[in-house]
Design a protein around this motif. Structure first.
Motif, PDB file in Angstrom:
ATOM      1  N   MET A   1     -66.782 -29.489  66.710  1.00  0.00           N
ATOM      2  CA  MET A   1     -66.346 -30.823  66.281  1.00  0.00           C
ATOM      3  C   MET A   1     -65.979 -30.788  64.794  1.00  0.00           C
ATOM      4  N   ALA A   2     -64.861 -31.404  64.439  1.00  0.00           N
ATOM      5  CA  ALA A   2     -64.392 -31.379  63.054  1.00  0.00           C
ATOM      6  C   ALA A   2     -65.311 -32.196  62.154  1.00  0.00           C
ATOM      7  N   SER A   3     -65.484 -31.745  60.927  1.00  0.00           N
ATOM      8  CA  SER A   3     -66.330 -32.448  59.969  1.00  0.00           C
ATOM      9  C   SER A   3     -65.654 -33.733  59.500  1.00  0.00           C
ATOM     10  N   LEU A   4     -66.476 -34.636  58.974  1.00  0.00           N
ATOM     11  CA  LEU A   4     -65.932 -35.893  58.460  1.00  0.00           C
ATOM     12  C   LEU A   4     -65.010 -35.644  57.274  1.00  0.00           C
ATOM     13  N   SER A   5     -65.323 -34.634  56.476  1.00  0.00           N
ATOM     14  CA  SER A   5     -64.487 -34.302  55.322  1.00  0.00           C
ATOM     15  C   SER A   5     -63.101 -33.840  55.759  1.00  0.00           C
ATOM     16  N   ALA A   6     -63.048 -32.991  56.804  1.00  0.00           N
ATOM     17  CA  ALA A   6     -61.760 -32.507  57.304  1.00  0.00           C
ATOM     18  C   ALA A   6     -60.937 -33.654  57.882  1.00  0.00           C
ATOM     19  N   GLN A   7     -61.596 -34.555  58.586  1.00  0.00           N
ATOM     20  CA  GLN A   7     -60.898 -35.707  59.152  1.00  0.00           C
ATOM     21  C   GLN A   7     -60.349 -36.614  58.052  1.00  0.00           C
ATOM     22  N   ALA A   8     -61.142 -36.797  56.984  1.00  0.00           N
ATOM     23  CA  ALA A   8     -60.696 -37.639  55.871  1.00  0.00           C
ATOM     24  C   ALA A   8     -59.507 -37.003  55.148  1.00  0.00           C
ATOM     25  N   ASP A   9     -59.551 -35.679  54.966  1.00  0.00           N
ATOM     26  CA  ASP A   9     -58.444 -34.964  54.311  1.00  0.00           C
ATOM     27  C   ASP A   9     -57.164 -35.099  55.117  1.00  0.00           C
ATOM     28  N   TYR A  10     -57.267 -34.963  56.427  1.00  0.00           N
ATOM     29  CA  TYR A  10     -56.074 -35.045  57.262  1.00  0.00           C
ATOM     30  C   TYR A  10     -55.534 -36.474  57.309  1.00  0.00           C
ATOM     31  N   ALA A  11     -56.426 -37.456  57.301  1.00  0.00           N
ATOM     32  CA  ALA A  11     -55.991 -38.854  57.288  1.00  0.00           C
ATOM     33  C   ALA A  11     -55.242 -39.169  55.995  1.00  0.00           C
ATOM     34  N   ALA A  12     -55.741 -38.632  54.868  1.00  0.00           N
ATOM     35  CA  ALA A  12     -55.058 -38.841  53.587  1.00  0.00           C
ATOM     36  C   ALA A  12     -53.692 -38.162  53.583  1.00  0.00           C
ATOM     37  N   PHE A  13     -53.619 -36.992  54.206  1.00  0.00           N
ATOM     38  CA  PHE A  13     -52.340 -36.285  54.303  1.00  0.00           C
ATOM     39  C   PHE A  13     -51.338 -37.083  55.142  1.00  0.00           C
ATOM     40  N   GLU A  14     -51.809 -37.675  56.230  1.00  0.00           N
ATOM     41  CA  GLU A  14     -50.930 -38.475  57.089  1.00  0.00           C
ATOM     42  C   GLU A  14     -50.382 -39.681  56.330  1.00  0.00           C
ATOM     43  N   GLU A  15     -51.195 -40.284  55.480  1.00  0.00           N
ATOM     44  CA  GLU A  15     -50.727 -41.411  54.673  1.00  0.00           C
ATOM     45  C   GLU A  15     -49.648 -40.951  53.691  1.00  0.00           C
ATOM     46  N   ARG A  16     -49.846 -39.781  53.112  1.00  0.00           N
ATOM     47  CA  ARG A  16     -48.835 -39.225  52.190  1.00  0.00           C
ATOM     48  C   ARG A  16     -47.544 -38.917  52.939  1.00  0.00           C
ATOM     49  N   ARG A  17     -47.668 -38.389  54.154  1.00  0.00           N
ATOM     50  CA  ARG A  17     -46.484 -38.055  54.942  1.00  0.00           C
ATOM     51  C   ARG A  17     -45.659 -39.304  55.251  1.00  0.00           C
ATOM     52  N   LYS A  18     -46.317 -40.418  55.530  1.00  0.00           N
ATOM     53  CA  LYS A  18     -45.625 -41.651  55.896  1.00  0.00           C
ATOM     54  C   LYS A  18     -44.806 -42.227  54.749  1.00  0.00           C
ATOM     55  N   ARG A  19     -45.201 -41.909  53.514  1.00  0.00           N
ATOM     56  CA  ARG A  19     -44.435 -42.428  52.372  1.00  0.00           C
ATOM     57  C   ARG A  19     -43.535 -41.357  51.750  1.00  0.00           C
ATOM     58  N   THR A  20     -43.331 -40.272  52.492  1.00  0.00           N
ATOM     59  CA  THR A  20     -42.508 -39.171  51.989  1.00  0.00           C
ATOM     60  C   THR A  20     -41.199 -39.083  52.772  1.00  0.00           C
ATOM     61  N   VAL A  21     -40.118 -38.817  52.053  1.00  0.00           N
ATOM     62  CA  VAL A  21     -38.778 -38.693  52.638  1.00  0.00           C
ATOM     63  C   VAL A  21     -38.306 -37.251  52.489  1.00  0.00           C
ATOM     64  N   TYR A  22     -37.691 -36.749  53.537  1.00  0.00           N
ATOM     65  CA  TYR A  22     -37.114 -35.396  53.510  1.00  0.00           C
ATOM     66  C   TYR A  22     -35.630 -35.509  53.195  1.00  0.00           C
ATOM     67  N   LEU A  23     -35.208 -34.942  52.070  1.00  0.00           N
ATOM     68  CA  LEU A  23     -33.793 -34.941  51.679  1.00  0.00           C
ATOM     69  C   LEU A  23     -33.187 -33.585  51.969  1.00  0.00           C
ATOM     70  N   ASP A  24     -32.023 -33.596  52.578  1.00  0.00           N
ATOM     71  CA  ASP A  24     -31.329 -32.356  52.918  1.00  0.00           C
ATOM     72  C   ASP A  24     -29.908 -32.421  52.386  1.00  0.00           C
TER      73      ASP A  24
END
Length: 203
Positions: A1-24
């Motif tokens: 089972m994943a640790s609470l710290s790992a889950q929190a890190d991934y949740a923070a990453f998902e929030e960053r991903r949602k406000r990030t745009v990929y420019l090509d």
């Protein structure tokens, strides 16, 4: 089972991903300050991370991850570039944009509860030939991409020179007009004004 710290890190990453745009389709001459200046009109640009191209002999940034302050600003960037041709640095290539995906981030954390295992393929393994063909296709694509990139760079350098020459020519024209209308009180401008009964202010 994943640790609470790992889950929190991934949740923070998902929030960053949602406000990030990929420019090509970015010009190789575009820099981080240029991207920030271009997109600050939609909000606050927090960071710009160019994604290196590892399949070419030169590390030319052609795409980037741009983190905005919130998802709403990221959506504004996506909407604008989707509706209109968005040019950066005056280069003849409209920028493309889409939502950032997990696989685009080099510093993404491991998904909680997921492990990745790697192993060498034996020559007798059926997937070995597939891997060889894939490798050959990658090198072929890299050679074609490098050739096209060279052509694009030449076109952009030519356009940059043309723009610079046009700017200098226009500046000289305005200098000439100023010298005629402001400095020479008995010059052609005054003679034309007198002929057509017009008044020129010299101050």
């Amino acid at each position: 089972m994943a640790s609470l710290s790992a889950q929190a890190d991934y949740a923070a990453f998902e929030e960053r991903r949602k406000r990030t745009v990929y420019l090509d389709n970015l010009s190789p001459q575009v820099t981080e300050p240029v991207v920030k200046t271009a997109l600050n009109q939609f909000g606050n640009v927090k960071s710009v991370q160019f994604i290196p191209n590892y399949i070419e002999p030169r590390n030319i940034p052609q795409c980037a991850l741009v983190e905005m302050e919130n998802p709403r600003q990221a959506e504004a960037v996506l909407s604008e570039i989707k509706q209109f041709h968005f040019m950066i640095s005056g280069m003849p290539r409209p920028v493309r944009a889409r939502r950032a995906e997990v696989g685009m981030f080099g510093d993404k954390p491991n998904m909680p509860g997921r492990t990745i295992r790697c192993r060498w393929l034996d020559e007798n393994n059926p997937n070995f030939k597939i891997a060889q063909k894939t490798k050959a296709l990658i090198w072929k694509n890299a050679a074609e991409s490098a050739f096209l990139q060279k052509q694009v760079l030449q076109e952009e350098e030519k356009l940059a020179r043309q723009q610079d020459e046009t700017l200098k020519a226009n500046y000289k024209k305005f200098e000439l007009i100023d010298s005629i209308t402001l400095n020479d009180k008995t010059g052609p401008a005054d003679k034309l004004a007198k002929h057509y009964n017009l008044k020129i202010a010299h101050d």
